[in-house]
Design an enzyme around this catalytic site. Sequence first.
Site, PDB file in Angstrom:
ATOM      1  N   LYS A 104       0.831  -1.210   0.000  1.00  0.00           N
ATOM      2  CA  LYS A 104       0.000   0.000   0.000  1.00  0.00           C
ATOM      3  C   LYS A 104       0.871   1.268   0.000  1.00  0.00           C
ATOM      4  O   LYS A 104       0.625   2.192  -0.777  1.00  0.00           O
ATOM      5  CB  LYS A 104      -0.951  -0.009   1.207  1.00  0.00           C
ATOM      6  CG  LYS A 104      -1.915  -1.195   1.187  1.00  0.00           C
ATOM      7  CD  LYS A 104      -2.907  -1.173   2.317  1.00  0.00           C
ATOM      8  CE  LYS A 104      -2.278  -1.360   3.686  1.00  0.00           C
ATOM      9  NZ  LYS A 104      -1.564  -2.656   3.833  1.00  0.00           N
ATOM     10  N   THR A 105       1.892   1.288   0.859  1.00  0.00           N
ATOM     11  CA  THR A 105       2.794   2.455   0.883  1.00  0.00           C
ATOM     12  C   THR A 105       3.498   2.596  -0.462  1.00  0.00           C
ATOM     13  O   THR A 105       3.622   3.690  -1.012  1.00  0.00           O
ATOM     14  CB  THR A 105       3.843   2.291   2.002  1.00  0.00           C
ATOM     15  OG1 THR A 105       3.163   1.956   3.213  1.00  0.00           O
ATOM     16  CG2 THR A 105       4.664   3.545   2.199  1.00  0.00           C
ATOM     17  N   ASP A 120      -1.625   6.467   6.334  1.00  0.00           N
ATOM     18  CA  ASP A 120      -1.644   5.044   6.657  1.00  0.00           C
ATOM     19  C   ASP A 120      -2.563   4.833   7.858  1.00  0.00           C
ATOM     20  O   ASP A 120      -2.738   5.745   8.666  1.00  0.00           O
ATOM     21  CB  ASP A 120      -0.211   4.599   7.005  1.00  0.00           C
ATOM     22  CG  ASP A 120      -0.026   3.108   6.831  1.00  0.00           C
ATOM     23  OD1 ASP A 120      -0.962   2.434   6.366  1.00  0.00           O
ATOM     24  OD2 ASP A 120       1.069   2.611   7.160  1.00  0.00           O
ATOM     25  N   THR A 155      -6.089  -1.584   6.878  1.00  0.00           N
ATOM     26  CA  THR A 155      -6.067  -3.044   6.813  1.00  0.00           C
ATOM     27  C   THR A 155      -7.499  -3.554   6.689  1.00  0.00           C
ATOM     28  O   THR A 155      -7.735  -4.653   6.240  1.00  0.00           O
ATOM     29  CB  THR A 155      -5.419  -3.630   8.078  1.00  0.00           C
ATOM     30  OG1 THR A 155      -5.907  -2.918   9.215  1.00  0.00           O
ATOM     31  CG2 THR A 155      -3.910  -3.504   8.015  1.00  0.00           C
ATOM     32  N   ARG A 157       6.486  -8.276   1.693  1.00  0.00           N
ATOM     33  CA  ARG A 157       7.409  -7.856   2.764  1.00  0.00           C
ATOM     34  C   ARG A 157       8.091  -9.069   3.384  1.00  0.00           C
ATOM     35  O   ARG A 157       9.294  -9.051   3.638  1.00  0.00           O
ATOM     36  CB  ARG A 157       6.673  -7.057   3.847  1.00  0.00           C
ATOM     37  CG  ARG A 157       7.566  -6.772   5.066  1.00  0.00           C
ATOM     38  CD  ARG A 157       6.946  -5.819   6.069  1.00  0.00           C
ATOM     39  NE  ARG A 157       6.844  -4.480   5.545  1.00  0.00           N
ATOM     40  CZ  ARG A 157       5.756  -3.727   5.616  1.00  0.00           C
ATOM     41  NH1 ARG A 157       4.677  -4.205   6.204  1.00  0.00           N
ATOM     42  NH2 ARG A 157       5.755  -2.520   5.114  1.00  0.00           N
TER      43      ARG A 157
HETATM   44  P1  ADP Z   1       2.219  -1.910   3.129  1.00  0.00           P
HETATM   45  O1  ADP Z   1       2.241  -0.412   3.046  1.00  0.00           O
HETATM   46  O2  ADP Z   1       1.000  -2.503   2.480  1.00  0.00           O
HETATM   47  O3  ADP Z   1       2.429  -2.448   4.522  1.00  0.00           O
HETATM   48  P2  ADP Z   1       4.682  -1.732   1.595  1.00  0.00           P
HETATM   49  O4  ADP Z   1       4.240  -0.911   0.452  1.00  0.00           O
HETATM   50  O5  ADP Z   1       5.471  -1.042   2.654  1.00  0.00           O
HETATM   51  O6  ADP Z   1       3.434  -2.496   2.253  1.00  0.00           O
HETATM   52  O7  ADP Z   1       5.522  -2.970   0.993  1.00  0.00           O
HETATM   53  C1  ADP Z   1       6.394  -3.741   1.774  1.00  0.00           C
HETATM   54  C2  ADP Z   1       7.579  -4.189   0.966  1.00  0.00           C
HETATM   55  O8  ADP Z   1       7.157  -5.141   0.003  1.00  0.00           O
HETATM   56  C3  ADP Z   1       8.274  -3.066   0.212  1.00  0.00           C
HETATM   57  O9  ADP Z   1       9.644  -3.119   0.465  1.00  0.00           O
HETATM   58  C4  ADP Z   1       8.088  -3.350  -1.249  1.00  0.00           C
HETATM   59  O10 ADP Z   1       9.334  -3.306  -1.877  1.00  0.00           O
HETATM   60  C5  ADP Z   1       7.606  -4.779  -1.303  1.00  0.00           C
HETATM   61  N1  ADP Z   1       6.477  -4.879  -2.225  1.00  0.00           N
HETATM   62  C6  ADP Z   1       5.174  -4.702  -1.898  1.00  0.00           C
HETATM   63  N2  ADP Z   1       4.386  -4.894  -2.966  1.00  0.00           N
HETATM   64  C7  ADP Z   1       5.197  -5.187  -3.994  1.00  0.00           C
HETATM   65  C8  ADP Z   1       4.977  -5.485  -5.374  1.00  0.00           C
HETATM   66  N3  ADP Z   1       3.741  -5.553  -5.878  1.00  0.00           N
HETATM   67  N4  ADP Z   1       6.041  -5.724  -6.148  1.00  0.00           N
HETATM   68  C9  ADP Z   1       7.283  -5.694  -5.630  1.00  0.00           C
HETATM   69  N5  ADP Z   1       7.562  -5.434  -4.340  1.00  0.00           N
HETATM   70  C10 ADP Z   1       6.540  -5.174  -3.519  1.00  0.00           C
END
Ligand code: ADP
Length: 367
Positions: free
Chosen positions: A87-88, A132, A181, A240
Amino acid sequence: MNWDDTAPSAAENTADDTAMGAQDRLVGADADGEDSAVEAALRPKDLEEFVGQERVREQLDLVLRAARARGATADHVLLSGAPGLGKTTLSMIIAAEMGAPIRITSGPAIQHAGDLAAILSSLQEGEVLFLDEIHRMSRPAEEMLYMAMEDFRVDVIVGKGPGATAIPLELPPFTLVGATTRAGLLPPPLRDRFGFTGHMEFYAPAELERVIHRSAGLLDVDIETEGAAEIAGRSRGTPRIANRLLRRVRDYAQVKADGVITRETASQALAVYEVDGRGLDRLDRAVLTALLKLFGGGPVGLSTLAVAVGEERETVEEVAEPFLVREGLLARTPRGRIATPAAWAHMGLVPPQQQTGGNGQQGLFGP
Ligand code: ADP
């Protein structure tokens, strides 16, 4: 017998002695300190590089292209899905695709409407505001956000009591990207103000393999296709976790092998870290083992199960169970927790009725 589900007494709960540390689990989906440092380098920079989530990606691509063609700021976007699914990353991609700066904050950081007013009033035109855990914002801040999202305006209250006055403040158009979430937790008036909602799904193993190959390239790690598949299968559908397991396997391969990640090194490394073939860790396995060995597969109350594994009730319920339920290994029923036939098979154990060669009793899941 129906195992009770009442809260444990302090004496009963031995969690302090034996707790397994749910905080720093290798397979936990929340970011830990090391993740935060490394993730910046591993984040895909545009939609093209972003692996999987085809539907969200395609829809978002249309939203962004249309906004660019109109020369307008993109609509507000809500992203829902479990931690670690990207998401981030997507919010940063939205900013990059729009050629706009991004400001990152979170619901729990905004406790007063004034905190939000300060952020909103300092935004530049077109800026992306990533919020977030938007469901954890305070009520007054949430109400201020409604007006800001709809009319690009906030009312700043000056003074107190009967003499208080609301001074309207115009805001530049901006794009709010909210992440949660659980979209169901958002009040409908907030949900309705998003022009686009994207639901992020857990990733298929093949998609995680692509994430792992991509990250291995960026980390300059040699990995074989089968090594990536081995890690992907244990990553609980979450990029992640895939990236974190990759880093641990890389360490192992460097120290114990020639640095190349093969299926064998991946499997040996993850055995050292107690992450099994399906991505279960020590806590998950302890819960299943107690359920199967002590309670014959259940039904057993959550509190009893928690005491049996020496963990807090919340830890079992919120940390271990969601994945076990998702994997079809454990079911939550009104009578308590029960293990599925897949749980017996995964733990290499035989259900009681089969041990006795079948006593004519009907199993929980039929014959
Ligand atoms: P969230 O905000 O949903 O908790 P993040 O955006 O921080 O998740 O993603 C966590 C990690 O996973 C990041 O380091 C990112 O590089 C990796 N990641 C997430 N989604 C993808 C994707 N679709 N393709 C490649 N890497 C991803």
